[in-house]
Write an enzyme that holds these catalytic residues in place. Structure first.
Site, PDB file in Angstrom:
ATOM      1  NE  ARG A  61      35.377  39.905  45.848  1.00 56.57           N
ATOM      2  CZ  ARG A  61      34.253  40.629  45.808  1.00 56.57           C
ATOM      3  NH1 ARG A  61      34.315  41.935  45.615  1.00 56.57           N
ATOM      4  NH2 ARG A  61      33.082  40.056  45.973  1.00 56.57           N
ATOM      5  CG  HIS A  65      34.824  38.135  41.242  1.00 55.64           C
ATOM      6  ND1 HIS A  65      33.658  38.552  41.843  1.00 55.64           N
ATOM      7  CD2 HIS A  65      35.513  37.468  42.209  1.00 55.64           C
ATOM      8  CE1 HIS A  65      33.635  38.152  43.110  1.00 55.64           C
ATOM      9  NE2 HIS A  65      34.765  37.501  43.352  1.00 55.64           N
ATOM     10  CG  ASN A  94      31.020  40.629  40.160  1.00 56.02           C
ATOM     11  OD1 ASN A  94      31.982  40.139  40.736  1.00 56.02           O
ATOM     12  ND2 ASN A  94      30.557  40.151  39.014  1.00 56.02           N
ATOM     13  CG  HIS A 195      39.725  35.340  51.013  1.00 53.86           C
ATOM     14  ND1 HIS A 195      38.889  34.258  51.238  1.00 53.86           N
ATOM     15  CD2 HIS A 195      39.322  35.866  49.834  1.00 53.86           C
ATOM     16  CE1 HIS A 195      38.025  34.156  50.248  1.00 53.86           C
ATOM     17  NE2 HIS A 195      38.275  35.109  49.377  1.00 53.86           N
TER      18      HIS A 195
END
Length: 325
Positions: A61, A65, A94, A195
């Site tokens: 992730r 990001h 975040n 996910h």
């Protein structure tokens, strides 16, 4: 004239393909300057992932990001300072949910001992996400991750809000968000498959999936209502697994969950709202090995977003702060 035509042809090819080579990235980039860097990072990531699979999910992730805000430049790692009290890592997408910073610190420390001042934090983030995917997929996802990125000097709280697609986006908004980064609809569907691993705070889905009518599976909704408060607050915002079937495995179970309406986010459910994305979900769910192959390519493609070169960036000595000269 021929030279001008050639340059135009190369520029068009780069624009259309988002080729890593067009951004100065190369597999084996450190083979001469720091030949053991990838093994060093992999060893550090392995320690953390085998202790806590959630850290591995966080590293994947983190790469996403990082790349979606200011490009793949490790700007997400920068700590607040008096000069910049609100960096990306404190932005709601975040904080407090993004994990894995300590794994990056450990990898950077180990790399600096072997090759001081050679390897960027941005490349360590890319390698760490690749290695997390490898271990969480039981060694089936093998990404040929190129390197050659420099670290950015800018990290902005607001830019994270503007650039990271939130969990309540519909399909039109998702496609547009990814297109703005040079990624197509299939890349969006494929990268959403991440996910299948990790957890989510209840606040990310209660208001639009549980508190109002939605297509979420009734049995799953019942379980989630027992785990989540009706109105999550910063003081009461538990986490739940995103994939209740194989919570610690990076696999194609996510797409089976989408088809069964057993996903947390509006953005997950949105993949079934167009014929094209529904077919992609079906293929990823049912064709053995397809998603893993596409995920490899999509991660490399994402890793070429906004790469900094030359005086656009630096190689940080400490991943949490910009260099002071």
């Amino acid at each position: 004239m021929a030279s001008a035509s050639l340059k135009l042809s190369i520029a068009l090819t780069c624009a259309l393909l988002l080729s890593s080579a067009c951004h100065g990235l190369e597999v084996g980039y450190y083979k001469k300057s720091c030949p053991r860097v990838e093994a060093i990072v992999r060893d550090e990531v392995k320690k953390f992932v085998y202790k806590n699979a959630g850290i591995g999910a966080g590293l994947i992730r983190m790469f996403f990001h990082d790349c979606f805000v200011e490009g793949c430049d490790a700007s997400v790692l920068l700590d607040p300072t008096p000069a910049n009290p609100q960096p990306e890592k404190l932005s709601p997408p975040n904080f407090p949910s993004l994990r894995g910073f300590e794994a990056i610190d450990a990898a950077k420390d180990a790399v600096e001992k072997a090759c001081p001042g050679v390897v960027s934090c941005a490349d360590i983030v890319a390698f760490a996400s690749r290695d997390a995917a490898y271990f969480l997929s039981r060694m089936t996802v093998k990404i040929n991750m190129p390197a050659g990125r420099l670290d950015g000097r800018i990290s902005n709280f607001t830019q994270a809000l503007f650039n990271l697609p939130p969990p309540f986006f519909n399909i039109t908004q998702l496609i547009a968000s990814f297109a703005a980064k040079g990624l197509d609809t299939e890349d969006m569907v494929v990268l959403s498959g991440a996910h299948t691993i990790g957890v989510s705070h209840c606040s990310s889905f209660v208001s639009d999936r549980l508190a109002v009518p939605s297509d979420i599976n009734a049995a799953l909704a019942g379980i989630l209502r027992r785990q989540c408060p009706l109105n999550p607050t910063p003081a009461n915002d538990p986490t739940v697994h995103q994939d209740v079937v194989t919570p610690n495995a990076l696999d194609n179970q996510y797409y089976k969950n989408v088809l069964a309406h057993k996903v947390l986010f509006t953005s997950d459910a949105a993949l079934l709202t167009t014929p094209a994305t529904t077919q992609m979900v079906l293929d990823n769910a049912n064709i053995r090995g397809l998603w893993e192959t596409k995920f490899n390519k999509a991660m490399v493609k994402m890793g070429a977003i906004g790469v900094k070169t030359g005086n656009q960036g630096e190689i940080r000595r400490n991943c949490r702060v910009v260099n002071r000269y």
